[in-house]
Motif scaffolding. Sequence first.
Motif, PDB file in Angstrom:
ATOM      1  N   TYR A  52       0.955  -1.232  -0.335  1.00 42.95           N
ATOM      2  CA  TYR A  52       0.149  -0.182  -0.663  1.00 42.95           C
ATOM      3  C   TYR A  52       0.777   1.028   0.161  1.00 42.95           C
ATOM      4  O   TYR A  52       0.787   2.199  -0.586  1.00 42.95           O
ATOM      5  CB  TYR A  52      -1.117   0.025   0.989  1.00 42.95           C
ATOM      6  CG  TYR A  52      -0.154  -0.148   2.441  1.00 42.95           C
ATOM      7  CD1 TYR A  52      -0.009   1.147   3.421  1.00 42.95           C
ATOM      8  CD2 TYR A  52      -0.714  -0.947   3.038  1.00 42.95           C
ATOM      9  CE1 TYR A  52       0.561   1.517   4.623  1.00 42.95           C
ATOM     10  CE2 TYR A  52       0.514  -1.297   4.180  1.00 42.95           C
ATOM     11  CZ  TYR A  52       0.329  -0.123   5.312  1.00 42.95           C
ATOM     12  OH  TYR A  52       1.484   0.424   6.255  1.00 42.95           O
ATOM     13  N   LEU A  53       2.199   0.997   0.610  1.00 46.14           N
ATOM     14  CA  LEU A  53       2.753   2.598   0.162  1.00 46.14           C
ATOM     15  C   LEU A  53       3.559   2.643  -0.599  1.00 46.14           C
ATOM     16  O   LEU A  53       3.877   3.527  -0.757  1.00 46.14           O
ATOM     17  CB  LEU A  53       4.233   2.324   1.629  1.00 46.14           C
ATOM     18  CG  LEU A  53       5.025   3.856   1.613  1.00 46.14           C
ATOM     19  CD1 LEU A  53       4.233   4.673   2.645  1.00 46.14           C
ATOM     20  CD2 LEU A  53       6.133   2.984   2.612  1.00 46.14           C
ATOM     21  N   PHE A  55       2.252   1.324  -3.624  1.00 46.33           N
ATOM     22  CA  PHE A  55       1.420   2.180  -4.260  1.00 46.33           C
ATOM     23  C   PHE A  55       1.201   3.208  -4.452  1.00 46.33           C
ATOM     24  O   PHE A  55       0.376   4.167  -5.278  1.00 46.33           O
ATOM     25  CB  PHE A  55      -0.818   1.700  -4.435  1.00 46.33           C
ATOM     26  CG  PHE A  55      -0.185  -0.003  -4.648  1.00 46.33           C
ATOM     27  CD1 PHE A  55       1.032  -0.288  -5.879  1.00 46.33           C
ATOM     28  CD2 PHE A  55      -1.020  -1.237  -4.181  1.00 46.33           C
ATOM     29  CE1 PHE A  55       0.543  -1.699  -6.576  1.00 46.33           C
ATOM     30  CE2 PHE A  55      -0.543  -2.561  -5.161  1.00 46.33           C
ATOM     31  CZ  PHE A  55       0.238  -2.804  -5.622  1.00 46.33           C
ATOM     32  N   ILE A  56       0.869   4.246  -3.301  1.00 44.38           N
ATOM     33  CA  ILE A  56       0.158   5.085  -2.849  1.00 44.38           C
ATOM     34  C   ILE A  56       1.213   5.999  -3.318  1.00 44.38           C
ATOM     35  O   ILE A  56       1.621   7.711  -4.005  1.00 44.38           O
ATOM     36  CB  ILE A  56       0.501   5.174  -1.601  1.00 44.38           C
ATOM     37  CG1 ILE A  56      -1.134   4.457  -0.864  1.00 44.38           C
ATOM     38  CG2 ILE A  56       0.569   6.664  -0.741  1.00 44.38           C
ATOM     39  CD1 ILE A  56      -0.928   5.486   0.879  1.00 44.38           C
ATOM     40  N   ALA A  57       2.454   6.001  -3.080  1.00 47.09           N
ATOM     41  CA  ALA A  57       4.071   6.264  -3.278  1.00 47.09           C
ATOM     42  C   ALA A  57       4.433   6.878  -5.522  1.00 47.09           C
ATOM     43  O   ALA A  57       3.917   8.033  -5.421  1.00 47.09           O
ATOM     44  CB  ALA A  57       5.409   5.849  -3.295  1.00 47.09           C
ATOM     45  N   THR A  59       1.268   6.630  -7.107  1.00 48.35           N
ATOM     46  CA  THR A  59      -0.009   7.641  -7.629  1.00 48.35           C
ATOM     47  C   THR A  59       0.661   8.855  -7.166  1.00 48.35           C
ATOM     48  O   THR A  59       0.551   9.212  -8.062  1.00 48.35           O
ATOM     49  CB  THR A  59      -1.261   6.719  -6.694  1.00 48.35           C
ATOM     50  OG1 THR A  59      -1.439   5.674  -7.013  1.00 48.35           O
ATOM     51  CG2 THR A  59      -1.670   8.212  -7.331  1.00 48.35           C
ATOM     52  N   LEU A  60       1.615   9.177  -6.417  1.00 52.40           N
ATOM     53  CA  LEU A  60       2.021  10.174  -5.854  1.00 52.40           C
ATOM     54  C   LEU A  60       2.910  10.990  -7.409  1.00 52.40           C
ATOM     55  O   LEU A  60       2.643  11.803  -7.821  1.00 52.40           O
ATOM     56  CB  LEU A  60       2.178  10.963  -4.548  1.00 52.40           C
ATOM     57  CG  LEU A  60       1.475  10.661  -3.831  1.00 52.40           C
ATOM     58  CD1 LEU A  60       2.412  10.683  -2.477  1.00 52.40           C
ATOM     59  CD2 LEU A  60       0.461  11.436  -3.276  1.00 52.40           C
ATOM     60  N   THR A 105       8.695   6.272  -0.139  1.00 57.63           N
ATOM     61  CA  THR A 105       7.495   7.349  -1.022  1.00 57.63           C
ATOM     62  C   THR A 105       8.935   8.302  -1.484  1.00 57.63           C
ATOM     63  O   THR A 105       8.186   7.967  -3.140  1.00 57.63           O
ATOM     64  CB  THR A 105       6.899   7.723   0.300  1.00 57.63           C
ATOM     65  OG1 THR A 105       6.335   7.296   1.600  1.00 57.63           O
ATOM     66  CG2 THR A 105       6.121   8.934   0.028  1.00 57.63           C
TER      67      THR A 105
END
Length: 123
Positions: A52-53, A55-57, A59-60, A105
């Motif tokens: 999840y970390l 994927f968030i990175a 996506t950002l 990130t």
Amino acid sequence: MNEQLKTILSKAKLNFVILGVILIIAVLGKFTNPEFTNTVFVTADQLVSDLYLVFIAITLGAFIPNFKLVVIGAIAAFIGAVVLIQAGIFTYLTTDYVFAILMVTLGFASIANLYRHYQEFRF
């Protein structure tokens, strides 16, 4: 040098700076404070398995048009978390853990943003 390559390199210089700083931290950290550096990189290695970390990175990095905002926001969140750790509010977090989160990130966001710019390159 090819004009397209110059354009891509000028768009992605912040990405290369971030990735270079991570590399410099790794090299200099081994000489100045190897215990802290080992802890940070072992934690970062474990964080990569938390998808999840990642994927968030990604996506950002891939979908926020102004990458400077991603970098400034991540660094501001890191500074805020460190201040709260030092104030004793976040008693369950450590500075090395938050620093590892910042590195993962920014690293994955930089690579995703670099890939976005690389897609424009045509042979």
